[in-house]
Scaffold this motif. Structure first.
Motif, PDB file in Angstrom:
ATOM      1  N   ALA A   1      17.598  88.910 -62.563  1.00  0.00           N
ATOM      2  CA  ALA A   1      18.305  88.289 -61.444  1.00  0.00           C
ATOM      3  C   ALA A   1      17.272  87.798 -60.440  1.00  0.00           C
ATOM      4  O   ALA A   1      16.273  88.470 -60.181  1.00  0.00           O
ATOM      5  CB  ALA A   1      19.246  89.299 -60.788  1.00  0.00           C
ATOM      6  N   ASN A   2      17.493  86.605 -59.897  1.00  0.00           N
ATOM      7  CA  ASN A   2      16.581  86.079 -58.882  1.00  0.00           C
ATOM      8  C   ASN A   2      16.849  86.814 -57.570  1.00  0.00           C
ATOM      9  O   ASN A   2      17.837  86.554 -56.878  1.00  0.00           O
ATOM     10  CB  ASN A   2      16.784  84.574 -58.711  1.00  0.00           C
ATOM     11  CG  ASN A   2      15.696  83.946 -57.844  1.00  0.00           C
ATOM     12  OD1 ASN A   2      15.041  84.627 -57.057  1.00  0.00           O
ATOM     13  ND2 ASN A   2      15.511  82.654 -57.982  1.00  0.00           N
ATOM     14  N   ALA A   3      15.959  87.738 -57.247  1.00  0.00           N
ATOM     15  CA  ALA A   3      16.131  88.600 -56.075  1.00  0.00           C
ATOM     16  C   ALA A   3      15.226  88.189 -54.927  1.00  0.00           C
ATOM     17  O   ALA A   3      14.803  89.020 -54.128  1.00  0.00           O
ATOM     18  CB  ALA A   3      15.863  90.054 -56.460  1.00  0.00           C
ATOM     19  N   ALA A   4      14.906  86.889 -54.842  1.00  0.00           N
ATOM     20  CA  ALA A   4      13.910  86.429 -53.870  1.00  0.00           C
ATOM     21  C   ALA A   4      14.510  85.801 -52.618  1.00  0.00           C
ATOM     22  O   ALA A   4      13.780  85.266 -51.786  1.00  0.00           O
ATOM     23  CB  ALA A   4      12.976  85.425 -54.541  1.00  0.00           C
ATOM     24  N   ASN A   5      15.819  85.852 -52.453  1.00  0.00           N
ATOM     25  CA  ASN A   5      16.447  85.257 -51.272  1.00  0.00           C
ATOM     26  C   ASN A   5      16.076  86.060 -50.025  1.00  0.00           C
ATOM     27  O   ASN A   5      16.316  87.262 -49.950  1.00  0.00           O
ATOM     28  CB  ASN A   5      17.967  85.237 -51.439  1.00  0.00           C
ATOM     29  CG  ASN A   5      18.657  84.336 -50.429  1.00  0.00           C
ATOM     30  OD1 ASN A   5      18.224  84.206 -49.297  1.00  0.00           O
ATOM     31  ND2 ASN A   5      19.749  83.722 -50.842  1.00  0.00           N
ATOM     32  N   ILE A   6      15.476  85.397 -49.055  1.00  0.00           N
ATOM     33  CA  ILE A   6      15.055  86.077 -47.821  1.00  0.00           C
ATOM     34  C   ILE A   6      15.772  85.514 -46.596  1.00  0.00           C
ATOM     35  O   ILE A   6      15.368  85.764 -45.460  1.00  0.00           O
ATOM     36  CB  ILE A   6      13.531  85.950 -47.620  1.00  0.00           C
ATOM     37  CG1 ILE A   6      13.099  84.474 -47.623  1.00  0.00           C
ATOM     38  CG2 ILE A   6      12.779  86.736 -48.685  1.00  0.00           C
ATOM     39  CD1 ILE A   6      11.639  84.263 -47.254  1.00  0.00           C
ATOM     40  N   THR A   7      16.861  84.779 -46.815  1.00  0.00           N
ATOM     41  CA  THR A   7      17.591  84.179 -45.706  1.00  0.00           C
ATOM     42  C   THR A   7      18.298  85.265 -44.900  1.00  0.00           C
ATOM     43  O   THR A   7      19.051  86.064 -45.458  1.00  0.00           O
ATOM     44  CB  THR A   7      18.641  83.178 -46.223  1.00  0.00           C
ATOM     45  OG1 THR A   7      18.064  82.359 -47.246  1.00  0.00           O
ATOM     46  CG2 THR A   7      19.141  82.300 -45.087  1.00  0.00           C
ATOM     47  N   SER A   8      18.056  85.290 -43.606  1.00  0.00           N
ATOM     48  CA  SER A   8      18.741  86.256 -42.747  1.00  0.00           C
ATOM     49  C   SER A   8      20.213  85.869 -42.613  1.00  0.00           C
ATOM     50  O   SER A   8      20.596  84.725 -42.856  1.00  0.00           O
ATOM     51  CB  SER A   8      18.099  86.286 -41.361  1.00  0.00           C
ATOM     52  OG  SER A   8      18.338  85.066 -40.669  1.00  0.00           O
ATOM     53  N   GLU A   9      21.034  86.831 -42.214  1.00  0.00           N
ATOM     54  CA  GLU A   9      22.460  86.550 -42.043  1.00  0.00           C
ATOM     55  C   GLU A   9      22.675  85.476 -40.983  1.00  0.00           C
ATOM     56  O   GLU A   9      23.541  84.609 -41.125  1.00  0.00           O
ATOM     57  CB  GLU A   9      23.213  87.831 -41.667  1.00  0.00           C
ATOM     58  CG  GLU A   9      23.409  88.788 -42.818  1.00  0.00           C
ATOM     59  CD  GLU A   9      24.187  88.161 -43.969  1.00  0.00           C
ATOM     60  OE1 GLU A   9      25.143  87.394 -43.694  1.00  0.00           O
ATOM     61  OE2 GLU A   9      23.842  88.421 -45.129  1.00  0.00           O
ATOM     62  N   ALA A  10      21.867  85.530 -39.927  1.00  0.00           N
ATOM     63  CA  ALA A  10      22.003  84.525 -38.864  1.00  0.00           C
ATOM     64  C   ALA A  10      21.673  83.137 -39.395  1.00  0.00           C
ATOM     65  O   ALA A  10      22.384  82.162 -39.113  1.00  0.00           O
ATOM     66  CB  ALA A  10      21.097  84.882 -37.693  1.00  0.00           C
TER      67      ALA A  10
END
Length: 463
Positions: A33-42
């Motif tokens: 699984a691509n687990a590299a998402n670092i986007t904050s909730e905001a």
């Protein structure tokens, strides 16, 4: 035996395959699984989509290691590595090839922010600067998440450091495998919005119109050209022998076509995942929006109708019924509702007794403001089973209408309907409805990882 390896750096998952170059048999598959998402909730709420490029590289190497372990002693028979991955997005790298920004991927919507104090968006401003006829050179109209639009936004916000270069994630991965300078390829570069599809090189007029330096863009090589050989460092991390030739990365849309279609002249590819696309091969350059002209690896083009109603449309319906259960009956489902929805839909005759759904819940490529609709409601068809049937039929109609737009350009119909993507493979009822809509028998590929498989086949052709 000789073996070719393909790697697909997808949005949801990262996959590598090892293929017997003579028989075409899949010998090993590695996936994470691509687990590299670092986007904050905001930032997510603001339409941002940012990913850790270094993490994606490490996951790609880990997938290769899975394949190497499965092959055992046969790992010595690997003769080539082909690369593909998600298109449109971009990352910046410094002079040493290290990431100077996150991967801002195709899902990013910052270009839809309001442009300064105006009533239009950054995307509108970018399109205006490119000019009304630029799509005739570049093969597409600029869309949210495209490299060129994101670069214009970054430049205008003072976030484009001098000396950096803009790459697609598979370009960066290729450089990490070889230890060399990143190279791109026309099928990747075409997703930027500033490639000249006839010359298969960057379009100087479009780049200048956006005030971007030409040095920002990497060298373009064709898919049959090596970009280097597997370095000692990448060999250690991947478990593959040092020195294996690595070929120029290709776009995942084109890789899926290569990995699925054996008769490119007479086939139409229907790919349903989260979204959906219809694609037909052509040697010509005639097209018009909403069709995009996408360079094909090695020459030629794909006429592609993208952004059609795909699996996400059915997911919206599934979430609706979950919401009804939770709010009306205080019931939580223990698993996905897709199979129950299919059973309900199968109990309704074709046409859903007059109920029609256009499931364009997130708009179209030409008009993101378009929304879905239900028409023909009556006391007899205003039921859960009719709604499920109408959504599936709307998805199939979207695909058929998308293909009809391609037919109007080519003036001919294809005789083979090839299916790719889990949206069709895992939903037999949708596949049946789509097949009936096209009036053609649907043929599935023998393997699931079409893009990684296509990258491997392209490497085999390049030897």
């Amino acid at each position: 035996m000789s073996i070719v390896v393909g790697v697909d750096l997808g949005t949801t998952k990262i996959t590598s395959v090892a293929v017997d170059s003579r028989s075409g048999e899949n010998l090993a598959v590695g996936t994470l699984a691509n687990a590299a998402n670092i986007t904050s909730e905001a930032d997510r709420s603001r339409g941002r989509s940012e990913w850790d490029a270094t993490r994606i590289v490490s996951q790609g190497l880990a997938c290769l290691k899975q394949v190497a372990d499965m092959l055992g002693d046969k790992v010595r028979d690997i003769v080539a590595i082909g690369l593909t991955g998600q298109q449109h997005g971009m990352l910046l790298v410094d002079a040493d090839g290290k990431p100077a920004s996150p991967l801002i991927n195709w899902q990013d919507r910052r270009s839809l922010d309001r442009y300064q104090d105006s009533q239009h968006s950054w995307l509108d401003e970018t399109r205006t600067r490119l000019g009304d006829s630029s799509w005739k050179r570049t093969g597409c109209r600029l869309q949210p998440g495209f490299m060129a639009g994101t670069l214009f936004w970054l430049k205008s916000h003072g976030q484009l450091p001098k000396g950096t270069r803009a790459l697609f994630i598979m370009d960066h991965f290729g450089a990490q495998l070889t230890g060399g300078t990143a190279i791109t390829e026309p099928s990747c570069a075409g997703s930027s919005g500033v490639l000249n599809v006839r010359t298969r090189q960057w379009d100087p007029e479009s780049i200048a119109a956006l005030g971007l330096p030409a040095t920002l863009f990497p060298e373009i090589r064709e898919a049959n050209e090596q970009i280097g050989r597997l370095s000692a460092q990448a060999s250690l991390a991947s478990g593959l022998p040092q020195g294996i030739p690595v070929f120029a990365p290709i776009g995942d849309h084109q890789a899926s076509f290569i990995g699925s279609v054996t008769d490119r002249v007479n086939s139409v590819l229907v790919n349903v995942g989260t979204g959906a696309q219809v694609a037909v091969y052509t040697d010509e350059f005639a097209f018009e929006p909403p069709i995009e002209l996408r360079p094909f690896p090695g020459g030629g083009n794909l006429l592609s109708n993208v952004g059609l109603a795909g699996g996400w449309s059915y997911q919206v319906l599934e979430h609706f019924f979950r919401d009804v259960g939770r709010l009306m009956f205080q019931a939580e489902s223990s698993g996905p509702l897709y199979e129950p929805l299919n059973q309900l839909a199968a109990s309704v005759p074709p046409g859903a007794d007059g109920l029609r759904c256009d499931p364009l819940f997130a708009g179209t490529r030409l008009d993101p403001s378009v929304r879905g609709s239900l028409t023909g409601l009556s006391p007899q068809n205003f039921t859960a089973r009719h709604l499920a049937r109408a959504v599936l039929e709307g998805m199939a109609r979207s695909l058929r209408d998308g293909y009809a737009a391609v037919e109007r350009i080519t003036g001919r119909s294809q005789s083979q309907l090839i299916a790719a993507g889990n949206g069709l493979r895992e939903n037999p009822l949708l596949a049946e409805i789509v097949s009936q809509s096209f009036g053609l028998q649907m043929v599935f590929t023998a393997h699931r990882e079409e893009a990684a498989y296509g990258a491997a086949l392209m490497a085999r052709q390049s030897l």
